[in-house]
Design an enzyme around this catalytic site. Sequence first.
Site: not given
Length: 336
Positions: A331-332
Site C-alpha cells: 500500500k505504501v
Amino acid sequence: MLQEALSAADCVAGQLALDADRYAALGARLRAGPLHSAVTVARGSSDHASGYLAYLIMARMGRLVTSLPMSLITLYKSPLQVRDTLAVSISQSGQSPDVVEPIKYFRAGGATTVALVNDAESPLAEAAEWTMPLHAGKEQSVAATKSFIASLVAGARLVAEWQDDAALKDGIAALPESLGAAAQADWSAALEVLAPARNIMVVGRGIGFPLALESALKFKETSSLQAEAFSGAEIKHGPMALIEDGYPLLIFATRGPAQAGLVALAEEMRGRGARVLLAAPEDVASRDLLLPTARIPDLDPIAAVQAFYVMAAQLSKARGLDPDRPRHLSKVTKTN
C-alpha cells in the site's frame, strides 16, 4: 477494491462538507499572488490525478504546469528557482521521501506549497504550507480507488476556488450524485473482451488522457494485464504497428474538443482489425460502453473512472486474481 470504489460517492460528499473556508482562503491566496507557473509532485495514481489537475490549471488559469522529476531534488540536488511557483503534491499516504523532500525544498525557496493528502498527520501534510485533506478514509486495498477519486475532486476544488467559477463549483457540488449513477454503469461487455486478453492499449486525449493512464495502471496492478496508455494523437505513430486482428483497445471519448477525433479513431481501428471498446456518452451511437458524465465536461473524468473501477475489480476476479492483493505490491511505497 470494489467496496472502496463503490464508497467513493459518500467519501466525496464527506469531503465537500468540509474545509470550504480553507479552500476559499487558498483560492484568494492564489488569485492575489504573482504565480507564473505550477509544478506537481506525485507518483503512481496520484501522478495521474496530478495530470488532471494540471490540465485544469493550464486550460482555465493559463499557467504552465510541470510534473516534477523528483530526482532533480532528491538525488541530483539541482538548484531550481522556485519563487512565485505553485507546488502541489498529491498523495494517499504522504509518507514517501521523494514526495516530501521536494515540497520542503519548494516551500523553503518561496513557492506556495499545497498538499492534497489523505493522511492529514503525515510528513507531507506537515511539510506543506497548505494541507487539504482528502477525507477518503483509510483505504485497505493496495489499488487506490476512492482516494484517487477524492484526489481528482480536491484538485477540481482548488481550481474552482482559484478561478472563482460558479459553474465549476456547482458541478463539483453535484459530484456525489454523478458518482452514484456512474457506479451503476453496466460494463459487462468489457469483461467478455478482456478476461482472456494478454494486452491492451488504453486511449484518451486532453482532459481524458489521465483517465487512460490510470486505467492502464489498474489493468497492470489488479489483472496482470499488460496495458499501455496513449494519447489519441500519438497512437498513429509507433503504437499503430502493434495493431492486429483482435487486439483490444479501450478508448475513452469524453466530452469536449477531442471527442470527435477519438470516435473517428475507434472506427479506424475497427477497420484495422482491433477489438475496440469505445467508452462514450449516450449520444454517441457507435459506443460499446456507456461513459457516465458529470454536470460539466471538465468533471467527466471523475464520473468515468468510477465506472471503470467497478469493471476493473470485476475483471480481476474474472481472471482468477485478487484485486486487493496484487503480487509484489504494497500500500505504501517509499522511494528516494
